[in-house]
Design a protein around this motif. Sequence first.
Motif, PDB file in Angstrom:
ATOM      1  N   ASP A  51      53.647  45.879 -22.391  1.00  0.00           N
ATOM      2  CA  ASP A  51      53.940  44.564 -22.965  1.00  0.00           C
ATOM      3  C   ASP A  51      55.166  44.549 -23.882  1.00  0.00           C
ATOM      4  N   GLU A  52      55.909  45.632 -23.887  1.00  0.00           N
ATOM      5  CA  GLU A  52      57.202  45.640 -24.576  1.00  0.00           C
ATOM      6  C   GLU A  52      58.287  45.048 -23.666  1.00  0.00           C
ATOM      7  N   ILE A  53      58.010  44.975 -22.385  1.00  0.00           N
ATOM      8  CA  ILE A  53      58.916  44.333 -21.411  1.00  0.00           C
ATOM      9  C   ILE A  53      58.751  42.824 -21.601  1.00  0.00           C
ATOM     10  N   PRO A  54      59.857  42.064 -21.633  1.00  0.00           N
ATOM     11  CA  PRO A  54      59.725  40.614 -21.790  1.00  0.00           C
ATOM     12  C   PRO A  54      58.729  40.042 -20.769  1.00  0.00           C
ATOM     13  N   TRP A  55      57.834  39.172 -21.251  1.00  0.00           N
ATOM     14  CA  TRP A  55      56.757  38.708 -20.385  1.00  0.00           C
ATOM     15  C   TRP A  55      56.616  37.193 -20.294  1.00  0.00           C
ATOM     16  N   CYS A  56      57.656  36.443 -20.634  1.00  0.00           N
ATOM     17  CA  CYS A  56      57.577  34.986 -20.493  1.00  0.00           C
ATOM     18  C   CYS A  56      57.432  34.595 -19.018  1.00  0.00           C
ATOM     19  N   GLY A  57      58.166  35.256 -18.123  1.00  0.00           N
ATOM     20  CA  GLY A  57      58.061  34.971 -16.692  1.00  0.00           C
ATOM     21  C   GLY A  57      56.707  35.365 -16.132  1.00  0.00           C
ATOM     22  N   LEU A  58      56.144  36.451 -16.633  1.00  0.00           N
ATOM     23  CA  LEU A  58      54.818  36.887 -16.214  1.00  0.00           C
ATOM     24  C   LEU A  58      53.773  35.853 -16.620  1.00  0.00           C
ATOM     25  N   PHE A  59      53.895  35.323 -17.826  1.00  0.00           N
ATOM     26  CA  PHE A  59      52.965  34.288 -18.295  1.00  0.00           C
ATOM     27  C   PHE A  59      53.021  33.061 -17.391  1.00  0.00           C
ATOM     28  N   VAL A  60      54.208  32.560 -17.108  1.00  0.00           N
ATOM     29  CA  VAL A  60      54.333  31.382 -16.241  1.00  0.00           C
ATOM     30  C   VAL A  60      53.773  31.706 -14.860  1.00  0.00           C
ATOM     31  N   ALA A  61      54.053  32.899 -14.357  1.00  0.00           N
ATOM     32  CA  ALA A  61      53.570  33.294 -13.030  1.00  0.00           C
ATOM     33  C   ALA A  61      52.047  33.288 -12.957  1.00  0.00           C
ATOM     34  N   ILE A  62      51.370  33.834 -13.972  1.00  0.00           N
ATOM     35  CA  ILE A  62      49.914  33.881 -13.908  1.00  0.00           C
ATOM     36  C   ILE A  62      49.331  32.477 -13.983  1.00  0.00           C
ATOM     37  N   CYS A  63      49.928  31.594 -14.742  1.00  0.00           N
ATOM     38  CA  CYS A  63      49.442  30.208 -14.829  1.00  0.00           C
ATOM     39  C   CYS A  63      49.629  29.486 -13.503  1.00  0.00           C
ATOM     40  N   VAL A  64      50.802  29.628 -12.910  1.00  0.00           N
ATOM     41  CA  VAL A  64      51.096  28.985 -11.619  1.00  0.00           C
ATOM     42  C   VAL A  64      50.164  29.537 -10.535  1.00  0.00           C
ATOM     43  N   HIS A  65      50.007  30.852 -10.506  1.00  0.00           N
ATOM     44  CA  HIS A  65      49.137  31.501  -9.520  1.00  0.00           C
ATOM     45  C   HIS A  65      47.688  31.029  -9.656  1.00  0.00           C
ATOM     46  N   ARG A  66      47.173  31.045 -10.863  1.00  0.00           N
ATOM     47  CA  ARG A  66      45.779  30.644 -11.084  1.00  0.00           C
ATOM     48  C   ARG A  66      45.563  29.153 -10.832  1.00  0.00           C
ATOM     49  N   ALA A  67      46.626  28.374 -10.919  1.00  0.00           N
ATOM     50  CA  ALA A  67      46.537  26.943 -10.612  1.00  0.00           C
ATOM     51  C   ALA A  67      46.605  26.679  -9.107  1.00  0.00           C
ATOM     52  N   GLY A  68      46.879  27.736  -8.333  1.00  0.00           N
ATOM     53  CA  GLY A  68      46.876  27.597  -6.878  1.00  0.00           C
ATOM     54  C   GLY A  68      48.216  27.277  -6.257  1.00  0.00           C
ATOM     55  N   PHE A  69      49.294  27.507  -7.002  1.00  0.00           N
ATOM     56  CA  PHE A  69      50.638  27.235  -6.485  1.00  0.00           C
ATOM     57  C   PHE A  69      51.379  28.537  -6.217  1.00  0.00           C
ATOM     58  N   GLU A  70      52.439  28.436  -5.456  1.00  0.00           N
ATOM     59  CA  GLU A  70      53.221  29.618  -5.087  1.00  0.00           C
ATOM     60  C   GLU A  70      54.145  30.039  -6.233  1.00  0.00           C
ATOM     61  N   VAL A  71      54.126  31.317  -6.511  1.00  0.00           N
ATOM     62  CA  VAL A  71      54.958  31.910  -7.558  1.00  0.00           C
ATOM     63  C   VAL A  71      56.342  32.198  -6.976  1.00  0.00           C
ATOM     64  N   VAL A  72      57.397  32.031  -7.769  1.00  0.00           N
ATOM     65  CA  VAL A  72      58.756  32.315  -7.308  1.00  0.00           C
ATOM     66  C   VAL A  72      58.930  33.810  -7.048  1.00  0.00           C
ATOM     67  N   LYS A  73      59.931  34.156  -6.257  1.00  0.00           N
ATOM     68  CA  LYS A  73      60.257  35.568  -6.044  1.00  0.00           C
ATOM     69  C   LYS A  73      60.803  36.148  -7.339  1.00  0.00           C
ATOM     70  N   GLN A  74      60.457  37.387  -7.600  1.00  0.00           N
ATOM     71  CA  GLN A  74      60.857  38.096  -8.818  1.00  0.00           C
ATOM     72  C   GLN A  74      60.584  37.251 -10.073  1.00  0.00           C
ATOM     73  N   PRO A  75      59.315  36.929 -10.295  1.00  0.00           N
ATOM     74  CA  PRO A  75      58.955  36.022 -11.383  1.00  0.00           C
ATOM     75  C   PRO A  75      59.156  36.581 -12.790  1.00  0.00           C
ATOM     76  N   LEU A  76      59.355  37.885 -12.912  1.00  0.00           N
ATOM     77  CA  LEU A  76      59.562  38.455 -14.242  1.00  0.00           C
ATOM     78  C   LEU A  76      60.912  38.053 -14.828  1.00  0.00           C
ATOM     79  N   TRP A  77      61.865  37.684 -13.978  1.00  0.00           N
ATOM     80  CA  TRP A  77      63.178  37.222 -14.431  1.00  0.00           C
ATOM     81  C   TRP A  77      63.070  35.739 -14.757  1.00  0.00           C
TER      82      TRP A  77
END
Length: 171
Positions: A51-77
Amino acid sequence: MYEFLKSTTAPKVMVQAVKLIGTKEIIGKEHNPTILEWADELELDRFYTNDEIPWCGLFVAICVHRAGFEVVKQPLWALNWAKYGTEVDVPMFGDVLTFKRNGGGHVGFYVGEDEKCFHVLGGNQSNQVNVIRIEKSSLHKASRTAWKIAQPAQVKVIKLTAKGTITNNEQ
């Protein structure tokens, strides 16, 4: 000021995001297992290892995924989220906002706005999931979920009081 978030029932990405408010990274050698589990759930655990790696993209990705939508490619960026959904000129509740800064970017969800700033629910904001104010002038793009049925009525411009510190280092 953000009490209304607790009772939101749509859009689904915001329902998921609100559930995670208060999640914090652990500074140092220890790492928050919840954040690492997000990477595992998204099959990003070989790229996201602490969790020292920036995780704003990871946070958005998990929310989008759990909401049932497609996550962008390379969501950590963070700036890859500018490719999500449909670009919009007028950001509204639940939209994905990307911000440019020297050396990269930041991503989070639109909660509302005041005259000068967007109020953004995101991860890795002061090392946690919370709502911060980011100047509108640093907005890169706003994107709206491509709704499967119809856009929820809650997706609208939300006017808020200009209260709280304006954050510069998270954008």
